[in-house]
Design an enzyme around this catalytic site. Structure first.
Site, PDB file in Angstrom:
ATOM      1  N   ARG A  68       5.624 -12.964   9.549  1.00 49.46           N
ATOM      2  CA  ARG A  68       6.272 -11.661   9.375  1.00 49.46           C
ATOM      3  C   ARG A  68       7.687 -11.698   9.916  1.00 49.46           C
ATOM      4  NH1 ARG A  68       2.255  -7.611   8.612  1.00 49.46           N
ATOM      5  NH2 ARG A  68       3.607  -5.843   8.952  1.00 49.46           N
ATOM      6  N   LYS A 123       4.740   0.604   9.032  1.00 48.92           N
ATOM      7  CA  LYS A 123       4.797   1.904   8.370  1.00 48.92           C
ATOM      8  C   LYS A 123       4.171   2.994   9.236  1.00 48.92           C
ATOM      9  CE  LYS A 123       3.167   0.020   4.657  1.00 48.92           C
ATOM     10  NZ  LYS A 123       2.559  -0.235   3.347  1.00 48.92           N
ATOM     11  N   GLU A 145       0.875  -1.167   0.000  1.00 45.48           N
ATOM     12  CA  GLU A 145       0.000   0.000   0.000  1.00 45.48           C
ATOM     13  C   GLU A 145       0.920   1.227   0.000  1.00 45.48           C
ATOM     14  OE1 GLU A 145      -2.656   0.417   3.352  1.00 45.48           O
ATOM     15  OE2 GLU A 145      -3.456   2.290   2.557  1.00 45.48           O
TER      16      GLU A 145
HETATM   17  P1  ATP Z   1       2.957  -2.308   7.743  1.00 49.53           P
HETATM   18  O1  ATP Z   1       2.320  -2.981   8.899  1.00 49.53           O
HETATM   19  O2  ATP Z   1       4.390  -2.022   7.901  1.00 49.53           O
HETATM   20  O3  ATP Z   1       2.174  -1.110   7.261  1.00 49.53           O
HETATM   21  P2  ATP Z   1       1.677  -3.809   5.769  1.00 49.53           P
HETATM   22  O4  ATP Z   1       1.579  -5.277   5.833  1.00 49.53           O
HETATM   23  O5  ATP Z   1       0.478  -3.004   6.097  1.00 49.53           O
HETATM   24  O6  ATP Z   1       2.913  -3.403   6.595  1.00 49.53           O
HETATM   25  P3  ATP Z   1       1.740  -3.579   2.950  1.00 49.53           P
HETATM   26  O7  ATP Z   1       2.094  -2.381   2.171  1.00 49.53           O
HETATM   27  O8  ATP Z   1       0.354  -4.040   2.923  1.00 49.53           O
HETATM   28  O9  ATP Z   1       2.235  -3.290   4.416  1.00 49.53           O
HETATM   29  O10 ATP Z   1       2.740  -4.763   2.630  1.00 49.53           O
HETATM   30  C1  ATP Z   1       3.000  -5.300   1.354  1.00 49.53           C
HETATM   31  C2  ATP Z   1       3.383  -6.736   1.533  1.00 49.53           C
HETATM   32  O11 ATP Z   1       4.510  -6.857   2.403  1.00 49.53           O
HETATM   33  C3  ATP Z   1       2.252  -7.518   2.157  1.00 49.53           C
HETATM   34  O12 ATP Z   1       2.077  -8.722   1.457  1.00 49.53           O
HETATM   35  C4  ATP Z   1       2.720  -7.761   3.554  1.00 49.53           C
HETATM   36  O13 ATP Z   1       2.213  -8.945   4.067  1.00 49.53           O
HETATM   37  C5  ATP Z   1       4.247  -7.800   3.403  1.00 49.53           C
HETATM   38  N1  ATP Z   1       4.902  -7.435   4.649  1.00 49.53           N
HETATM   39  C6  ATP Z   1       4.718  -6.305   5.354  1.00 49.53           C
HETATM   40  N2  ATP Z   1       5.445  -6.321   6.487  1.00 49.53           N
HETATM   41  C7  ATP Z   1       6.110  -7.499   6.497  1.00 49.53           C
HETATM   42  C8  ATP Z   1       7.033  -8.115   7.412  1.00 49.53           C
HETATM   43  N3  ATP Z   1       7.408  -7.509   8.532  1.00 49.53           N
HETATM   44  N4  ATP Z   1       7.516  -9.336   7.093  1.00 49.53           N
HETATM   45  C9  ATP Z   1       7.156  -9.935   5.955  1.00 49.53           C
HETATM   46  N5  ATP Z   1       6.306  -9.415   5.067  1.00 49.53           N
HETATM   47  C10 ATP Z   1       5.777  -8.212   5.320  1.00 49.53           C
HETATM   48 MG    MG Z   2      -0.925  -1.752   5.937  1.00 47.36          MG
END
Ligand code: ATP
Ligand code: MG
Length: 558
Positions: free
Chosen positions: A257, A267, A32
């Site tokens: 994760r 983020k 995102e």
């Molecule tokens: P955040 O919690 O940091 O905002 P998010 O999961 O909301 O992370 P996205 O932009 O949706 O962020 O993430 C894109 C991809 O990266 C998704 O498939 C998510 O599952 C993966 N991802 C995000 N954080 C991690 C992590 N710490 N380890 C492994 N994969 C991750």
């Molecule tokens: Mg997110």
């Protein structure tokens, strides 16, 4: 690129291809654009691109931009730069917003099938009606609306007749399902906001849980890899694909994760650190962002190797930050030129060295890689050493400089401390030494031995440099768990754990042969560790170095 270590996702894909369930492998990395990528995302990138590569498949970069309030083009650009820098090439680049029209049409299909309805309940009421893990939910009084009425209301939602929160579209599934995600989730909401991509074309936006499976299905994704917090949403994912009658039916597979000690990996929290000026931007070298690590001096190779070593499993792993450091040290060991720099200068005058003489000494650029050749270092009567390399009154086993003691100057001569010069307040300001011309480095002198070797730079010719040393940004970080209770508790406290000493800035000197170095050049400074030329703060007058990592740690790879 090598990605061949086995893991459970690879096994699933292999079987899908062998049994003919799938003919190809198509993955996607779906960030995102509401912040910069962090090292956790690197894990997802390596898994998605790596697995597809191994099976001759494809990977899309897809921006999951369904929330106009938080998303921004700046983030889109930064994400593209980071994925490319990590060494990956996407096949297609798409935006969820490319599919808004199709999503809207699929929502209408659901309404026509009696599988979706417009609800007037407020967000709070919807939450209340949803029930709990122990109690079933309660049906909304609007759940029984006719298809015609729903079509009309949804059309008017799109036309902008309702205010934010006044109406939502919900999937009609099962208010008493043991899986709360299936209790008539909201799939469209009203948001009068300008979208970074579609501008003011839309005032209704699909919710993630509805949009994501459709995006995957539209792009022909075969294996939709995500993190374990989405496990409970898998039945909803499948419901959307099924009920929206998508031809392609992707399979969602979850993995754990990545979390790292002494930092935060979300983020939202990283944005807070930026907005509240705890750091000087998303690319501050203390940040666990890809851009921060890059600015600090990490290489894509080090990050990829680190991520691969953490493996792919269902459990979410907390990994010691020292493991990340281990991989950058490994990567730079043979790549980085060796040099000497003084971080906290103390002047030494070599009283028996001719006043106007300057001699050039030769030193290997990297003793482990002789092909890298040699460099020239000037030596003259006045040099700088580190303040910590002199003690007037040393403890036992101190082998550096102290009155009467002799040490080796790296690549140069033995010097002996003869006198200590102090200012009015008694601070040591200068050391007077003598040198022994017989002891020149490289001449095979064996007459006597000394225990200490000091690094130094020539005082007259050295270039000024700024050294930035980093400590962890967050101290006493508790393990980040998936789950709301933990999240909330942590929410209040993580800013209290910001380390006030995470940055130390020192003004020192470097060898004059470094006069034409560029941003992102990396060096191993004798005894101090690996450093990167900072791209933001370096000027014509002064090079700024970020310490990537010190030379040694107690960390051992298992
Ligand atoms: P955040 O919690 O940091 O905002 P998010 O999961 O909301 O992370 P996205 O932009 O949706 O962020 O993430 C894109 C991809 O990266 C998704 O498939 C998510 O599952 C993966 N991802 C995000 N954080 C991690 C992590 N710490 N380890 C492994 N994969 C991750
Ligand atoms: Mg997110």
């Amino acid at each position: 690129m090598e990605h061949n270590s086995s893991n459970f996702i690879r096994s699933i894909i292999k079987e899908d291809l062998e049994t003919g369930k799938r003919e190809n492998v198509y993955t996607r990395f779906p960030p995102e654009p509401n912040g910069y990528l962090h090292i956790g995302h690197a894990k997802s990138i390596v898994i998605n691109f790596g697995l597809a590569d191994d099976f001759n498949g494809k990977t899309n970069l897809r921006f999951d931009d369904t929330n106009p309030l938080k998303e921004d083009k700046e983030y889109v650009d930064a994400i593209k730069e980071d994925v490319a820098w990590l060494g990956y090439e996407w096949d297609g680049m798409f935006f969820a917003s490319d599919y808004f029209e199709e999503m809207y049409n699929r929502a209408i299909l659901l309404i026509k099938k009696g599988k979706a309805y417009v609800d007037d309940l407020s967000a709070d009421e919807i939450r209340e009606y949803r029930g709990t893990l122990k109690e079933p939910g309660k049906e909304s009084p609007h759940r029984a609306r006719s298809i015609e009425e729903n079509l009309d209301l949804f059309d008017r939602m799109r036309k902008g007749e309702f205010a934010n929160g006044e109406k939502v579209l919900r999937a009609k599934i099962d208010m008493s399902s043991p899986n709360i995600n299936l209790r008539d989730p909201v799939i469209y909401r009203v948001a009068h906001a300008t979208h970074h991509n579609t501008g003011d074309k839309w005032c209704i936006y699909p919710m993630y849980a509805f949009a994501h499976p459709l995006e995957d299905a539209i792009e022909g994704i075969t294996h939709s890899l995500c993190t374990t917090e989405f496990e409970d949403q898998r039945p909803l994912y499948n419901w959307v694909v099924e009920e929206c009658e998508m031809d392609n039916k992707p399979q969602q597979i979850e993995f754990g994760r990545l979390n790292i000690t002494n930092t935060v990996m979300s983020k939202r929290k990283l944005k807070q650190l930026v907005d509240e000026k705890f750091v000087d931007g998303w690319d501050d070298p203390r940040m666990p962002t890809i851009s921060g690590l890059r600015r600090k001096g990490y290489t894509p190779e080090a990050i990829r190797e680190f991520v691969k070593e953490t493996g792919v499993s269902k459990g979410s792993g907390l990994v010691d930050e020292m493991m990340l450091e281990h991989f950058v040290r490994e990567d730079l060991k043979l790549k980085a030129p060796r040099t000497m720099g003084i971080l906290k200068p103390l002047k030494v005058v070599i009283t028996n060295y001719p006043e106007d003489q300057v001699e050039m000494l030769e030193a290997e650029i990297n003793p482990e890689v002789p092909e890298m050749g040699t460099r020239q270092i000037p030596f003259s009567r006045e040099i700088y050493i580190e303040q910590e390399d002199f003690m007037e009154d040393p403890p036992k086993k101190y082998f550096r400089l102290f009155p009467g003691n002799e040490v080796r100057l790296k690549h140069a001569y033995f010097i002996k401390c003869e006198d200590v010069i102090k200012d009015e307040d008694g601070n040591v300001v200068e050391i007077h030494c003598t040198y022994d011309p017989e002891t020149k480095s490289g001449t095979g002198f064996t007459g006597r031995k000394v225990k200490g070797t000091l690094h130094w730079v020539d005082a007259k010719n050295a270039l000024p440099a700024e050294f930035r040393l980093y400590e962890p940004l967050i101290v006493e970080n508790e393990k980040e768990e998936d789950g709301e209770v933990q999240e909330e508790a942590e929410e209040k406290t993580f800013l209290d754990h910001v380390n006030p000493h995470s940055l130390e800035v020192l003004q020192g000197f470097i060898e004059p042969n470094m006069d034409s170095i560029q941003a992102h050049d990396k060096f191993q400074f004798f005894r101090h560790g690996y450093f990167n030329v900072d791209p933001k703060h370096t000027t014509q007058e002064k090079t700024v170095f970020n310490r990537i990592v010190s030379l040694k740690s107690s960390f051992k790879l298992k």
